[in-house]
Enzyme design. Structure first.
Site, PDB file in Angstrom:
ATOM      1  N   ARG A 320       0.849  -1.190   0.000  1.00 11.89           N
ATOM      2  CA  ARG A 320       0.000   0.000   0.000  1.00 11.89           C
ATOM      3  C   ARG A 320       0.889   1.247   0.000  1.00 11.89           C
ATOM      4  NH1 ARG A 320      -3.275  -2.503  -1.792  1.00 11.89           N
ATOM      5  NH2 ARG A 320      -5.395  -2.937  -1.131  1.00 11.89           N
ATOM      6  N   GLU A 349      -4.533   7.320  -5.033  1.00 13.24           N
ATOM      7  CA  GLU A 349      -4.609   6.645  -6.340  1.00 13.24           C
ATOM      8  C   GLU A 349      -5.785   7.164  -7.136  1.00 13.24           C
ATOM      9  OE1 GLU A 349      -4.418   2.398  -5.750  1.00 13.24           O
ATOM     10  OE2 GLU A 349      -2.380   2.502  -5.010  1.00 13.24           O
ATOM     11  N   HIS A 368      -1.170   0.118  -9.890  1.00 10.91           N
ATOM     12  CA  HIS A 368      -1.818  -0.851  -8.991  1.00 10.91           C
ATOM     13  C   HIS A 368      -2.282  -2.105  -9.765  1.00 10.91           C
ATOM     14  CE1 HIS A 368      -4.171  -1.148  -4.938  1.00 10.91           C
ATOM     15  NE2 HIS A 368      -3.786  -2.340  -5.351  1.00 10.91           N
TER      16      HIS A 368
HETATM   17  N1  LIG Z   1      -0.642  -4.427  -5.343  1.00 12.48           N
HETATM   18  C1  LIG Z   1      -1.651  -5.247  -5.309  1.00 12.48           C
HETATM   19  O1  LIG Z   1      -2.442  -5.312  -6.224  1.00 12.48           O
HETATM   20  C2  LIG Z   1      -1.827  -6.130  -4.130  1.00 12.48           C
HETATM   21  C3  LIG Z   1      -2.309  -7.434  -4.280  1.00 12.48           C
HETATM   22  C4  LIG Z   1      -2.461  -8.235  -3.156  1.00 12.48           C
HETATM   23  C5  LIG Z   1      -2.156  -7.723  -1.908  1.00 12.48           C
HETATM   24  N2  LIG Z   1      -1.738  -6.437  -1.798  1.00 12.48           N
HETATM   25  C6  LIG Z   1      -1.404  -5.875  -0.510  1.00 12.48           C
HETATM   26  O2  LIG Z   1      -0.283  -6.556   0.000  1.00 12.48           O
HETATM   27  C7  LIG Z   1      -0.322  -6.552   1.414  1.00 12.48           C
HETATM   28  C8  LIG Z   1      -0.086  -7.951   1.936  1.00 12.48           C
HETATM   29  O3  LIG Z   1      -1.110  -8.811   1.499  1.00 12.48           O
HETATM   30  P1  LIG Z   1      -1.152 -10.306   2.066  1.00 12.48           P
HETATM   31  O4  LIG Z   1      -2.218 -10.990   1.324  1.00 12.48           O
HETATM   32  O5  LIG Z   1       0.194 -10.889   2.075  1.00 12.48           O
HETATM   33  O6  LIG Z   1      -1.620 -10.031   3.557  1.00 12.48           O
HETATM   34  P2  LIG Z   1      -1.266 -10.890   4.815  1.00 12.48           P
HETATM   35  O7  LIG Z   1      -2.199 -10.461   5.872  1.00 12.48           O
HETATM   36  O8  LIG Z   1      -1.201 -12.331   4.482  1.00 12.48           O
HETATM   37  O9  LIG Z   1       0.216 -10.424   5.226  1.00 12.48           O
HETATM   38  C9  LIG Z   1       0.503  -9.212   5.812  1.00 12.48           C
HETATM   39  C10 LIG Z   1       1.599  -9.454   6.814  1.00 12.48           C
HETATM   40  O10 LIG Z   1       2.040  -8.201   7.301  1.00 12.48           O
HETATM   41  C11 LIG Z   1       2.399  -8.391   8.644  1.00 12.48           C
HETATM   42  N3  LIG Z   1       2.492  -7.136   9.347  1.00 12.48           N
HETATM   43  C12 LIG Z   1       1.512  -6.423   9.934  1.00 12.48           C
HETATM   44  N4  LIG Z   1       2.029  -5.319  10.506  1.00 12.48           N
HETATM   45  C13 LIG Z   1       3.354  -5.345  10.267  1.00 12.48           C
HETATM   46  C14 LIG Z   1       4.425  -4.478  10.591  1.00 12.48           C
HETATM   47  N5  LIG Z   1       4.236  -3.366  11.302  1.00 12.48           N
HETATM   48  N6  LIG Z   1       5.661  -4.816  10.172  1.00 12.48           N
HETATM   49  C15 LIG Z   1       5.871  -5.941   9.463  1.00 12.48           C
HETATM   50  N7  LIG Z   1       4.908  -6.793   9.124  1.00 12.48           N
HETATM   51  C16 LIG Z   1       3.657  -6.499   9.522  1.00 12.48           C
HETATM   52  C17 LIG Z   1       1.318  -9.319   9.164  1.00 12.48           C
HETATM   53  O11 LIG Z   1       1.742  -9.967  10.330  1.00 12.48           O
HETATM   54  C18 LIG Z   1       1.142 -10.262   8.017  1.00 12.48           C
HETATM   55  O12 LIG Z   1       1.943 -11.414   8.170  1.00 12.48           O
HETATM   56  C19 LIG Z   1      -1.665  -5.934   1.777  1.00 12.48           C
HETATM   57  O13 LIG Z   1      -1.478  -4.579   2.045  1.00 12.48           O
HETATM   58  C20 LIG Z   1      -2.475  -6.078   0.526  1.00 12.48           C
HETATM   59  O14 LIG Z   1      -3.482  -5.136   0.453  1.00 12.48           O
HETATM   60  C21 LIG Z   1      -1.561  -5.647  -2.876  1.00 12.48           C
HETATM   61  O1  LIG Z   2      -5.345  -5.576  -1.751  1.00 14.66           O
HETATM   62  C1  LIG Z   2      -5.487  -6.111  -2.830  1.00 14.66           C
HETATM   63  O2  LIG Z   2      -6.090  -7.188  -2.984  1.00 14.66           O
HETATM   64  C2  LIG Z   2      -4.865  -5.495  -4.009  1.00 14.66           C
HETATM   65  O3  LIG Z   2      -4.388  -4.247  -3.723  1.00 14.66           O
HETATM   66  C3  LIG Z   2      -5.711  -5.542  -5.225  1.00 14.66           C
HETATM   67  O4  LIG Z   2      -6.502  -4.410  -5.348  1.00 14.66           O
HETATM   68  P1  LIG Z   2      -7.479  -4.306  -6.607  1.00 14.66           P
HETATM   69  O5  LIG Z   2      -8.578  -5.263  -6.360  1.00 14.66           O
HETATM   70  O6  LIG Z   2      -7.961  -2.903  -6.622  1.00 14.66           O
HETATM   71  O7  LIG Z   2      -6.688  -4.662  -7.809  1.00 14.66           O
END
Ligand SMILES: NC(=O)c1ccc[n+]([C@@H]2O[C@H](COP(=O)([O-])OP(=O)(O)OC[C@H]3O[C@@H](n4cnc5c(N)ncnc54)[C@H](O)[C@@H]3O)[C@@H](O)[C@H]2O)c1
Ligand SMILES: O=C(O)[C@H](O)COP(=O)(O)O
Length: 632
Positions: A320, A349, A368
């Site tokens: 994020r 965004e 994104h």
């Molecule tokens: N760019 C995209 O399109 C996209 C896609 C999928 C996920 N994401 C983002 O990626 C991130 C992770 O997703 P995920 O599915 O792995 O989630 P997840 O919950 O499996 O993993 C997140 C991890 O972060 C850890 N965490 C929380 N606070 C923390 C801190 N202060 N320092 C270090 N670690 C910490 C948690 O313990 C957890 O293990 C989320 O923000 C999600 O929204 C983005």
């Molecule tokens: O948190 C997520 O799952 C990702 O950031 C994906 O976001 P989107 O659905 O807007 O692509």
């Protein structure tokens, strides 16, 4: 005689209680009844899935298979759901961002789906009260105003993805709206995008591509850095973080991770060293961000933390944008502390067109796209559609974000006790006298099981529901029970007492004690001044087993008359006669007494609610000292 019944108690009606809607439903747990302006059908909540944090390769594969299987059966499901939905009003579902076709198909088989993309906040607020469910991705801000505008009609928000930072969870909870997400289907896509950014940044792919397209051939300008042997720090070792780690190891990188909540054995199993935040940022050549945006992680990467990094570090962010102070990153890039950054996400965004960060020559950006693969979008769409349909059907999926998670086996075991808990709450509030509300309730669970072996959150929520709903316009469900109790100044304390009964049953009995309150039925008050009622489940049926100091045994359903009288012959006949003369059918009767020929409490179940005149006649029987009519 201290007659306590009044016809006003007849009017006490729960909002969308299954017991009220259909007597045959009265023993089914109603864990989550949603408010609805359009659909008066109560919705109960069943838990259907408990796989919460699948981070291993095995579970990712299992999920991929599940998604494929779901896709295969989607049309079948759709027919089943359609048939199911034919029996009642179809829920209205608003999809506010692009969703995969398989998910849409599933939703259309269940409800009336409207896809309205690019709604402004104002437009969303204007339309939202028409819908039972809203499905969003990261682009829709589901703010408090949205919940307010929904006027209690919005039952579920489905986030088609992981991050729920665009949904005001506090407001959702206050409004009793369930929030579900789709946490697993885009994990691999996000991890792959992270790796793509890592590799393309290291080799200047985007810059070199732009240069060539501008007619140049700049081979020496775009000399990159190698990945092999370099240290990569994964910040947030969750689902995406661990998948990035796995892939980076395949590229020959040395992977360390920082995550205060990650289990050490999972990291060890992948040969990843879990280190402190400072250690991670000070030793890494590459830092990849994978933590959620929370108040703690907001701008975690700032001037101070950039200053602690190894000079020339490279940063990847597919988590994020808000976890980075973007102005500080520009400064760190300008000073050379950060050599390069590859960013998929931004604090705002889309970012402004003249964003210094986006324009920076050492920054690679994508809009994104982490979750944007065909496979991930189909998977996410199915995952969220199933979760939303399940929630609208009264099921609580394992991806509920703002409701307690209870494994299905625990839920099915607790089901009759959940009904008992709500009935006891409803009974308790109806025997309390006086204008001031109940402030404090103590619940005693007697059980043969170890206290740690009994999850009482559902039971507590249902007691709260039973106590609050009959006396207010609030609707209570599993999502907002604790919050509403707090708001209403109702404190519920719990005590678990180990008893020598069968460990087969999770609970032997549930007792509700209310202190410092008068009762409409004085016999419900124990010697120490508490109003006390106790119930058990027998043969799957919730029963009232004790009131005050009187043992009784009556089924807790429908209408109940409680009488205290002198224990003398003919009482059952006298009261039964009065009810019979007024065409009120007695369904069951139980008498409990302190000692022979002293005081007795008679509990009479009646099929029809007696009118005021009938109740007055019951109260006028000379031996009857007090009575109360209860609508359970
Ligand atoms: N760019 C995209 O399109 C996209 C896609 C999928 C996920 N994401 C983002 O990626 C991130 C992770 O997703 P995920 O599915 O792995 O989630 P997840 O919950 O499996 O993993 C997140 C991890 O972060 C850890 N965490 C929380 N606070 C923390 C801190 N202060 N320092 C270090 N670690 C910490 C948690 O313990 C957890 O293990 C989320 O923000 C999600 O929204 C983005
Ligand atoms: O948190 C997520 O799952 C990702 O950031 C994906 O976001 P989107 O659905 O807007 O692509």
């Amino acid at each position: 005689m201290a007659a306590a019944s009044s016809s006003s108690s007849l009017s006490i009606q729960p909002i969308f209680s299954p017991a009220a809607a259909s007597p045959t439903n009265s023993n089914k747990p109603n864990l989550l009844s949603f408010p609805s302006s359009s659909n008066p059908t109560p919705i109960s909540l069943k838990l259907v899935n408990s796989s919460q944090n699948p981070t291993s390769q095995g579970s990712v594969v299992r999920n991929a298979l599940k998604v494929a299987e779901s896709a295969r059966t989607a049309s079948l499901d759709t027919r089943d759901r359609a048939a199911e939905a034919d029996s009642g009003p179809r829920p209205a579902i608003l999809v506010s961002e692009k969703l995969g076709e398989a998910g849409l198909k599933l939703l259309r088989g269940f409800g009336n789906v409207e896809c309205l993309y690019n709604l402004s906040q104002e437009e969303l607020c204007k339309r939202i009260s028409e819908f039972d469910a809203l499905i969003v991705r990261s682009g829709t801000k589901v703010t408090r105003q949205v919940f307010e505008a929904a006027k209690g009609g919005l039952k579920v928000v489905g986030r088609a993805g992981v991050g729920i930072d665009n949904v005001d969870l506090q407001a959702a909870t206050e409004f009793g709206c369930l929030v579900v997400n789709a946490p697993t289907a885009n994990t691999v896509a996000a991890a792959e995008h992270g790796i793509a950014l890592l590799a393309s940044m290291a080799r200047n792919v985007a810059q070199a591509d732009a240069s060539m397209k501008a007619g140049k051939w700049e081979r020496s300008k775009y000399v990159g850095v190698s990945l092999v042997g370099k240290t990569l720090a994964i910040m947030g070792f969750g689902k995406v973080g661990s998948e990035v780690a796995r892939r980076a190891k395949g590229l020959g990188m040395h992977v360390i991770a920082h995550d205060p909540y990650a289990p050490a054995d999972r990291a060890r199993a992948m040969s990843v060293d879990l280190v402190s935040f400072d250690q991670a940022i000070a030793t890494a050549d590459f830092i990849s961000l994978h933590m959620p945006l929370t108040p703690t992680t907001s701008k975690l990467f700032n001037d101070e933390t950039f200053a602690k990094m190894k000079k020339g570090v490279r940063i990847i962010n597919v988590a994020r944008g808000g976890v980075i102070d973007e102005d500080a990153l520009v400064r760190a890039l300008d000073s050379g502390v950060v050599a390069q950054a590859a960013l998929d996400v931004f604090a705002e965004e889309p970012p402004s067109k003249d964003s210094k960060l986006v324009q920076h020559h050492n920054v690679t950006v994508t809009p994104h796209l982490g979750a944007s693969t065909k496979e991930a979008q189909e998977g996410v769409a199915i995952e969220i559609a199933e979760a939303v349909v399940g929630a609208l059907n009264g099921e609580l999926s394992a991806t509920a974000v703002n409701a307690p998670m209870v494994p299905p086996e625990v839920l099915s075991e607790l089901a009759p006790y959940v009904v008992l808990a709500e009935k006891l709450g409803r009974l308790a509030v109806q025997i309390v006298a006086g204008g001031k509300g109940i402030q404090s309730v103590k619940v005693v669970y007697r059980s043969a099981r170890d206290p740690d072996d009994l999850d009482t959150r559902l039971l507590r929520a249902m007691i709260t529901k039973g106590i609050i709903e009959p006396i207010s316009s609030s609707f209570i469900n599993l999502v907002n029970a604790d919050y509403t109790a707090k708001q209403k100044g109702l404190r519920i304390s719990e005590e678990r007492v180990t008893v020598d009964s069968s460990p087969e049953s999770p609970v032997d009995s549930i007792q509700i004690k209310i202190s410092n309150m008068q009762s409409k039925f004085a016999s419900a008050v124990t010697d120490n001044g508490d109003i006390s009622i106790e119930g058990k489940v027998k043969d799957g049926i919730p029963r009232l087993t004790c009131i005050g100091t009187f043992d009784v045994d009556v089924s807790l359903e429908g209408n109940l008359i409680l009488c205290r009288q002198l224990d003398q012959p003919g009482m059952i006949g006298q009261v039964g006669n009065i009810l019979g003369q007024h065409n009120v059918n007695v369904s069951f009767m139980s008498v409990g007494r302190t000692a022979r020929r002293k005081q007795a409490v008679m509990a009479i179940g009646v099929d029809e609610a007696p009118d005021k005149e009938t109740l007055m006649k019951v109260g006028a029987v000379p031996a009857v000292k007090e009575f109360v009519f209860l609508d359970l």
